[in-house]
Motif scaffolding. Structure first.
Motif, PDB file in Angstrom:
ATOM      1  N   GLN A 251       4.333  -2.544  -8.661  1.00 55.58           N
ATOM      2  CA  GLN A 251       4.337  -1.188  -9.191  1.00 55.58           C
ATOM      3  C   GLN A 251       3.026  -0.808  -9.879  1.00 55.58           C
ATOM      4  O   GLN A 251       2.596   0.338  -9.839  1.00 55.58           O
ATOM      5  CB  GLN A 251       5.508  -0.973 -10.145  1.00 55.58           C
ATOM      6  CG  GLN A 251       5.427  -1.764 -11.437  1.00 55.58           C
ATOM      7  CD  GLN A 251       6.668  -1.629 -12.276  1.00 55.58           C
ATOM      8  OE1 GLN A 251       7.652  -0.975 -11.918  1.00 55.58           O
ATOM      9  NE2 GLN A 251       6.640  -2.255 -13.453  1.00 55.58           N
ATOM     10  N   GLY A 252       2.365  -1.767 -10.494  1.00 60.16           N
ATOM     11  CA  GLY A 252       1.118  -1.491 -11.187  1.00 60.16           C
ATOM     12  C   GLY A 252       0.010  -1.002 -10.275  1.00 60.16           C
ATOM     13  O   GLY A 252      -0.904  -0.301 -10.729  1.00 60.16           O
ATOM     14  N   ASP A 253       0.084  -1.343  -8.996  1.00 63.87           N
ATOM     15  CA  ASP A 253      -0.936  -0.900  -8.044  1.00 63.87           C
ATOM     16  C   ASP A 253      -1.020   0.624  -7.957  1.00 63.87           C
ATOM     17  O   ASP A 253      -2.068   1.168  -7.604  1.00 63.87           O
ATOM     18  CB  ASP A 253      -0.651  -1.443  -6.641  1.00 63.87           C
ATOM     19  CG  ASP A 253      -0.786  -2.947  -6.541  1.00 63.87           C
ATOM     20  OD1 ASP A 253      -1.219  -3.594  -7.529  1.00 63.87           O
ATOM     21  OD2 ASP A 253      -0.452  -3.489  -5.469  1.00 63.87           O
ATOM     22  N   GLU A 254       0.101   1.293  -8.248  1.00 59.87           N
ATOM     23  CA  GLU A 254       0.166   2.756  -8.153  1.00 59.87           C
ATOM     24  C   GLU A 254       0.439   3.407  -9.509  1.00 59.87           C
ATOM     25  O   GLU A 254       0.652   4.619  -9.580  1.00 59.87           O
ATOM     26  CB  GLU A 254       1.257   3.185  -7.163  1.00 59.87           C
ATOM     27  CG  GLU A 254       1.005   2.755  -5.739  1.00 59.87           C
ATOM     28  CD  GLU A 254       0.011   3.655  -5.012  1.00 59.87           C
ATOM     29  OE1 GLU A 254      -0.350   4.734  -5.540  1.00 59.87           O
ATOM     30  OE2 GLU A 254      -0.407   3.269  -3.906  1.00 59.87           O
TER      31      GLU A 254
ATOM     32  N   ASP B  36       4.455  10.688  -4.536  1.00 58.47           N
ATOM     33  CA  ASP B  36       3.798   9.909  -3.485  1.00 58.47           C
ATOM     34  C   ASP B  36       3.565   8.465  -3.916  1.00 58.47           C
ATOM     35  O   ASP B  36       3.676   7.554  -3.098  1.00 58.47           O
ATOM     36  CB  ASP B  36       2.484  10.558  -3.065  1.00 58.47           C
ATOM     37  CG  ASP B  36       2.695  11.808  -2.228  1.00 58.47           C
ATOM     38  OD1 ASP B  36       3.776  11.952  -1.613  1.00 58.47           O
ATOM     39  OD2 ASP B  36       1.772  12.645  -2.190  1.00 58.47           O
ATOM     40  N   ALA B  37       3.251   8.252  -5.182  1.00 58.34           N
ATOM     41  CA  ALA B  37       3.068   6.888  -5.675  1.00 58.34           C
ATOM     42  C   ALA B  37       4.370   6.102  -5.560  1.00 58.34           C
ATOM     43  O   ALA B  37       4.379   4.935  -5.149  1.00 58.34           O
ATOM     44  CB  ALA B  37       2.574   6.908  -7.126  1.00 58.34           C
ATOM     45  N   VAL B  38       5.485   6.731  -5.893  1.00 59.55           N
ATOM     46  CA  VAL B  38       6.798   6.091  -5.760  1.00 59.55           C
ATOM     47  C   VAL B  38       7.059   5.763  -4.294  1.00 59.55           C
ATOM     48  O   VAL B  38       7.467   4.649  -3.956  1.00 59.55           O
ATOM     49  CB  VAL B  38       7.913   7.002  -6.322  1.00 59.55           C
ATOM     50  CG1 VAL B  38       9.292   6.429  -6.023  1.00 59.55           C
ATOM     51  CG2 VAL B  38       7.725   7.232  -7.813  1.00 59.55           C
ATOM     52  N   ARG B  39       6.807   6.714  -3.420  1.00 58.64           N
ATOM     53  CA  ARG B  39       7.022   6.506  -1.980  1.00 58.64           C
ATOM     54  C   ARG B  39       6.196   5.332  -1.455  1.00 58.64           C
ATOM     55  O   ARG B  39       6.692   4.502  -0.691  1.00 58.64           O
ATOM     56  CB  ARG B  39       6.643   7.764  -1.202  1.00 58.64           C
ATOM     57  CG  ARG B  39       7.658   8.852  -1.253  1.00 58.64           C
ATOM     58  CD  ARG B  39       7.298  10.002  -0.295  1.00 58.64           C
ATOM     59  NE  ARG B  39       8.199  11.102  -0.506  1.00 58.64           N
ATOM     60  CZ  ARG B  39       7.978  12.113  -1.338  1.00 58.64           C
ATOM     61  NH1 ARG B  39       6.865  12.175  -2.030  1.00 58.64           N
ATOM     62  NH2 ARG B  39       8.865  13.071  -1.465  1.00 58.64           N
ATOM     63  N   ARG B  40       4.932   5.277  -1.857  1.00 60.99           N
ATOM     64  CA  ARG B  40       4.064   4.209  -1.349  1.00 60.99           C
ATOM     65  C   ARG B  40       4.558   2.823  -1.763  1.00 60.99           C
ATOM     66  O   ARG B  40       4.544   1.892  -0.941  1.00 60.99           O
ATOM     67  CB  ARG B  40       2.625   4.436  -1.821  1.00 60.99           C
ATOM     68  CG  ARG B  40       1.930   5.556  -1.074  1.00 60.99           C
ATOM     69  CD  ARG B  40       0.444   5.617  -1.378  1.00 60.99           C
ATOM     70  NE  ARG B  40       0.152   5.971  -2.759  1.00 60.99           N
ATOM     71  CZ  ARG B  40      -0.051   7.212  -3.194  1.00 60.99           C
ATOM     72  NH1 ARG B  40       0.017   8.235  -2.348  1.00 60.99           N
ATOM     73  NH2 ARG B  40      -0.346   7.438  -4.459  1.00 60.99           N
ATOM     74  N   ILE B  41       5.017   2.664  -2.989  1.00 58.14           N
ATOM     75  CA  ILE B  41       5.526   1.359  -3.419  1.00 58.14           C
ATOM     76  C   ILE B  41       6.756   0.983  -2.598  1.00 58.14           C
ATOM     77  O   ILE B  41       6.853  -0.128  -2.075  1.00 58.14           O
ATOM     78  CB  ILE B  41       5.838   1.340  -4.929  1.00 58.14           C
ATOM     79  CG1 ILE B  41       4.557   1.486  -5.752  1.00 58.14           C
ATOM     80  CG2 ILE B  41       6.609   0.076  -5.315  1.00 58.14           C
ATOM     81  CD1 ILE B  41       3.578   0.328  -5.614  1.00 58.14           C
ATOM     82  N   HIS B  42       7.700   1.896  -2.478  1.00 53.88           N
ATOM     83  CA  HIS B  42       8.915   1.597  -1.710  1.00 53.88           C
ATOM     84  C   HIS B  42       8.589   1.281  -0.248  1.00 53.88           C
ATOM     85  O   HIS B  42       9.207   0.386   0.341  1.00 53.88           O
ATOM     86  CB  HIS B  42       9.908   2.750  -1.780  1.00 53.88           C
ATOM     87  CG  HIS B  42      10.722   2.791  -3.029  1.00 53.88           C
ATOM     88  ND1 HIS B  42      11.299   1.685  -3.604  1.00 53.88           N
ATOM     89  CD2 HIS B  42      11.083   3.841  -3.817  1.00 53.88           C
ATOM     90  CE1 HIS B  42      11.982   2.045  -4.667  1.00 53.88           C
ATOM     91  NE2 HIS B  42      11.859   3.346  -4.828  1.00 53.88           N
ATOM     92  N   GLU B  43       7.654   1.987   0.328  1.00 54.52           N
ATOM     93  CA  GLU B  43       7.280   1.711   1.721  1.00 54.52           C
ATOM     94  C   GLU B  43       6.674   0.320   1.853  1.00 54.52           C
ATOM     95  O   GLU B  43       6.982  -0.410   2.802  1.00 54.52           O
ATOM     96  CB  GLU B  43       6.310   2.776   2.223  1.00 54.52           C
ATOM     97  CG  GLU B  43       6.993   4.106   2.461  1.00 54.52           C
ATOM     98  CD  GLU B  43       6.026   5.245   2.730  1.00 54.52           C
ATOM     99  OE1 GLU B  43       4.800   5.010   2.812  1.00 54.52           O
ATOM    100  OE2 GLU B  43       6.512   6.396   2.840  1.00 54.52           O
ATOM    101  N   ARG B  44       5.832  -0.040   0.916  1.00 54.99           N
ATOM    102  CA  ARG B  44       5.190  -1.356   0.978  1.00 54.99           C
ATOM    103  C   ARG B  44       6.191  -2.499   0.827  1.00 54.99           C
ATOM    104  O   ARG B  44       5.976  -3.591   1.371  1.00 54.99           O
ATOM    105  CB  ARG B  44       4.120  -1.465  -0.106  1.00 54.99           C
ATOM    106  CG  ARG B  44       2.874  -0.657   0.204  1.00 54.99           C
ATOM    107  CD  ARG B  44       1.863  -0.706  -0.906  1.00 54.99           C
ATOM    108  NE  ARG B  44       1.512  -2.074  -1.284  1.00 54.99           N
ATOM    109  CZ  ARG B  44       0.906  -2.383  -2.428  1.00 54.99           C
ATOM    110  NH1 ARG B  44       0.577  -1.443  -3.295  1.00 54.99           N
ATOM    111  NH2 ARG B  44       0.610  -3.644  -2.705  1.00 54.99           N
ATOM    112  N   THR B  45       7.273  -2.279   0.097  1.00 56.11           N
ATOM    113  CA  THR B  45       8.258  -3.345  -0.105  1.00 56.11           C
ATOM    114  C   THR B  45       9.369  -3.309   0.937  1.00 56.11           C
ATOM    115  O   THR B  45      10.305  -4.105   0.870  1.00 56.11           O
ATOM    116  CB  THR B  45       8.850  -3.296  -1.527  1.00 56.11           C
ATOM    117  OG1 THR B  45       9.433  -2.007  -1.753  1.00 56.11           O
ATOM    118  CG2 THR B  45       7.790  -3.595  -2.569  1.00 56.11           C
TER     119      THR B  45
END
Length: 82
Positions: A30-33, A59-68
């Motif tokens: 999560q810290g990445d975003e 978008d930051a929330v979306r990116r973390i969820h997509e990556r995981t």
């Protein structure tokens, strides 16, 4: 920082252990975003999972969820609370 509630709709049968593992995967990066995932809830019968976070953007929330590996179907900014 803005708060967000995101919704996942394809997690039918999710267990408490699977929910905890998915939440932990988000927390680990999560810290990445600049996101702070605070809590997650699930209804295994319908497959709905809800996650509360603070983040600079949806978008930051979306990116973390997509990556995981569990992309959110919806991300809503919380602007009014009671």
């Amino acid at each position: 920082m803005p708060q967000f509630m995101d919704v996942h709709t394809h997690m039918v049968g999710v267990t408490a252990e699977e929910l905890a593992a998915a939440h932990q995967a988000d927390v680990e990066i999560q810290g990445d975003e600049g996101v702070d995932f605070q809590h997650a809830w699930a209804d295994p019968r319908t497959g709905h999972v809800f996650c509360l976070s603070e983040a600079p953007s949806a978008d930051a929330v979306r990116r973390i969820h997509e990556r995981t590996g569990h992309p959110a179907d919806e991300v809503h900014e919380i602007t009014v609370t009671a």
